[in-house]
Each structure stands twice: as C-alpha cells, then as structure tokens.
Design an enzyme around this catalytic site. Sequence first.
Site, PDB file in Angstrom:
ATOM      1  N   GLU A   1       0.826  -1.221   0.000  1.00 26.86           N
ATOM      2  CA  GLU A   1       0.000   0.000   0.000  1.00 26.86           C
ATOM      3  C   GLU A   1       0.852   1.259   0.000  1.00 26.86           C
ATOM      4  OE1 GLU A   1      -0.668  -2.685   1.740  1.00 26.86           O
ATOM      5  OE2 GLU A   1      -2.750  -3.217   1.312  1.00 26.86           O
TER       6      GLU A   1
ATOM      7  N   HIS B   1     -11.751  -5.186   8.486  1.00 26.75           N
ATOM      8  CA  HIS B   1     -12.296  -4.830   7.169  1.00 26.75           C
ATOM      9  C   HIS B   1     -13.480  -3.874   7.266  1.00 26.75           C
ATOM     10  CE1 HIS B   1     -10.070  -8.314   5.668  1.00 26.75           C
ATOM     11  NE2 HIS B   1     -10.372  -7.974   4.442  1.00 26.75           N
TER      12      HIS B   1
END
Lengths: 272, 334
Positions: free
Chosen positions: B67, B136
């Site tokens: 990321e 999540h």
Amino acid sequence: MPALQPEDAILATYREHGHALVRGIPAEAIMAEMYGKYEGCSHGRGGSMHIFDSRTRFYGGSAIVGGGLPLAVGFALADKLKHRPRVTACFFGEGAVAEGEFHESLNLASLWQVPALFLCENNLYAMGTALERSEADTDLCEKARSYRIAARSVDGMDVMAVMEATAQAAAEVRAGGGPQFIEFRTYRFRAHSMFDPELYRSKAEVEQWKKRCPIRAFTTRLQVEGLLDEARLAAIEADVAAEITRAVAFAEAATWEPVENLTRDVYTARAA
Amino acid sequence: MNETLTKVRITTYREALREALREALQRDERVFLMGEDVGRYGGTYAVSKGLLEEFGEARIRDTPLSESAFVGAGIGAALNGMLPIVEVMTCNFSLLALDQIVNNAATIRHMSGGQFSIPLVIRMATGAGRQLAAQHSHSFEGWYAHIPGIRIVTPATLEDARGMLWTALMDPDPVIMFENALLYNLEGELAPGAGAVDIDRAAVRRAGSDLTLVTYGGSLGKTLQSAERLAAEGVSAEVIDLRTLRPLDMPTVLASLGKTHRMVIIDEGWKSGSLAAEIMARVMEEAFFELDAPVARVCSAEVPIPYPKHLEDAAIPQVGTIVDAALRTVNRHV
C-alpha cells in the site's frame, strides 16, 4: 549530478543541501530557506529539511526516512508511460534500508521496470545506530539484487569513482534497462544535528574518516596530476567563500512571509 | 431530444463508479488506475471489471500488496504529470499507506511554498455491515478529514458515484473518495446524461422543518428511512448529506439549523473525536443561539466492529437508533 539532465527528477533526503547546490538551486535561495525566509526556494515553509525547486525539478527534501522511494517509483512510472527518456534520481541513507517502503519500492520498481536510480548514501550510522546494529545482513547491494535490480557499491569518498559509477548507471537506466541501485560508502564528519552529543562513535573513528575527505583527496589528486595550481585553488576557495557570504547576506536581508499567508497553499485556490 | 437519451435508466452504484472510471480513462490519457486486484480480478468489489480488457495493462495496473509503495507511486506520478486513480481495497488497509498520504500527499503543496500540485484520487471502500469483522469494517473518513491538504468525499448516491470522480481528478489537490461497501449494490435511477458534479457543497436530500439530520456516505440511506418513519409520527426531518467531509460545507448545515433549530448527526465513525464531534463543536461556535435542544449524535459503538451479525448491527447506526435520537431531540420521549 552531472549524470542527470535538466528534465530528470530528483528526490532527496533531509540532508539535501549539497544535492540542491549541485543541481543548480542558487545558494542564496537555499540559505534563505534555511533561515525560513520568504525568498527561500520553498518560501521558507519547509526549511532546512525540505528544499523544493520546480525550476530544477528538485522534489524535496523529505524528512521521513524512506518516504521518497515510493514517490520515485511513481515519477519513473509516469516517464515510462509517457515514453520520456528520463531518469528519476532518488537519494536516501542506509537507514532507509530498514524501512518497509524501501523493500516495497524496490520490488515495485523492478516489477514494472521503471527508470529509477536508487542512490544510497551509506554513512554507516542512522542517526546514532550503526548499520551492523540494525541490519542482519549489511550487504546493501544484495538486498537490491534480491529484487533483480542491478546494484553496485562505490567508494563514496572518491569523487571520480562516484561520477563514473553514476554516469554509467544513469545512462543504462535512461536507455530503458530498468532501475538500478548504487551504494556510496561514505561518512558523516559532523554530528547528526545540533542536539547530537555523538556518544555512539569514537573521535578516533571520525578523525580516521576525515583523512579521506573527498574534497581534499580530489584536490590533492588534481594537484598531483598538474591540473590545479595554487593560484587556481585559491581562486576557487575565494569564490566559494564569497558565495557563502553572499548567501548569508541575502538570507539575513530576506523577509518573513506575512502571517496572513499562513493558510495559503494548503489547497490550490479555487477560481471564484 | 431523442427519447432514449432523456429516459432515466436503472443502474447500480458499482456500475455508476465503473462508468465514471471508464469516462475518465477515455477522456484523458494521463489517467490510469492502480491497486490490488483492479485488473485481472476485476476489482475486489468488481468496480473495475472489464476495464483491463478495454484499456490494457499499462493503464489498469495490478499492484503487489504494498500500500505504501503504490499510494506513494500515485503521488509521484501525479507530481510528474499524470492523473492517477489509486484504489486501496479497504480503508483499514490504507493505514499501511498513511505515511504517504499524511506526510507527502497532504504536505507537499504547502511545504514547497505552493510550487507543486498533486492531482491524485485515492478510492477506498469503507464501513461495516458485511460480517467481515474488525480489520475490514472500520470507517476512517473522520480521521482522514482531520488532515489539512487533502479533500475527503463520500459519494452516497448514484449521481455522486457517477459524478464525483471526474471532478476529483480535475482538482489539483489530492482527493480521497470513500465508497461505503454496502452501497455497491445500491440500485436506482440515473439520468443518461449524468456526469461531473461539484465536490464542494453538502446537499439537502429531504426537506423538513422540525429537525435536521446530518449524515454522509453509508448512513444516508438509513437516515432517509428514518426521516420517512419520523414523518409517520408527525415529525418533519430535513436530511443533509455532507458529501464532502473536508472542507466541510458548514453554511448548508447552519442554514438548515437556522430553520429547524434541532440537530442529530449520524456518523458511522466512533463517537470520541469523530466528525460528528467536529460538527457539534462548530455548531456551538457558530450557531449556539439557534439551538432549541442539545445536538445529538448517533455514532458507532466504541468497539472494534465485531463479526456476528447481531453485534455488528448493534455497533453501527441503525434506523431504530436514529429515530429514537430524533424523537428525543424533538422532546418526544421514547
């Protein structure tokens, strides 16, 4: 720096003053930036650690160790996508090798074969932590090679060796050969910062390295080879001293950015 | 005008986003999309499905699970003349790129004295409700809205899913677009001519006179349902969709408060230090004497979002809790 073209991009560290000078940012603008003055190259907003200059494509001046490497991959990707024969030169210290961003970025640069030149100035200490006290494997080139990136190590105290290695690597990167990595083995003579009592290394070690001062060594070499006489050397030294004096005088006389400007350029001003 | 052009059509939030991506890729060759599984997989939420085949690997770029590197690469590419769209799978994963977003994207313009622009769009899924547990399901829009130098947009309607991307790309500064994952299947009508929309102003999604419900993103649908329920009880609620969380469009919020004098804020973030807290504070600073009742909040419970459905439902704003808070605010005891 002579290996780079004006259209190439440079990303540097917080100890970027030398890179900035050699890239062609005027000493006055750099000194004024270090003073925090409005006439500085970043209008004094960034200071010593954040020298930016659009004219020379100098993109900082980053104080997050390793934080410039992902940007370099993006710069180089843009050049690749646009089919521009440019090189992105990204400087960082050996301390950055311990950061995840180093590994993520080298992998991505190699995977995408982008024209990035990773330039690691290994001065043996990340602030006060010696390389062998922070890395399980101190062979930095091996780390780059593990990502299938061509890597070489050069004596960072030898001006000619640095120039030759960089020119060759930059030419190969520019020709589309993918990213490369160079380790420059060097040393920091002075303390990390004004607050560093240097408890982590001996004076003898510093003195030993000072004997290998690259400027002095290069000067001696030029003298031995008869390329530099005393008069020319004195003239160069006088020029440098005058440049520093001019820069300091410029910075002293420069102005402070008006406080009303504080929030300017957080965002681009919207057309009304 | 041709009838087929004027006829509204049924589509989804996902398709509206895909159409926006396709339009951006077609309109400007500087645009490219990168992120985890945006290409061959078709996007984690299938938003970019088919784009790889249409635009090729150079412009639809699958990335490793790095990321920080690919968000940073987006910043670098934006500084070097491109218009990158970076997809981060969920906002939980974006924390691995926080250094790049906060230390580079948000700072470089100001720190360089205005020399450089970063026309980058980062898209990320946010929110709970899919039983994916605590890594999540969080909502970090409010956190990101804390940071000067980036714009935060939260499309909650099909029009905004279709129209915010292009405007965000044309903005010279970095924009983060939060897509609540429960919205991807949202179905509705979209005008065929739907295109770019502004990303500066909040929108009044329902007019009302008794109280103002302020919300954004995934909570908009629940808030509109709550307003419907309140209407049945004789309470007229105005619903404001913030749309952009930074900079906040306070004039629209305060104009509504000036009319209703009561306010409930619905925010899927945690209550402490939330965006809802910021709006309350600004109401105190700017419109204290307009208030006929304390401002109330419906936020997420201060827990990591749990896995079992009944606990997850209990952790985030729901129609029931919104209606209760609204009734209390209008002095109807529940």
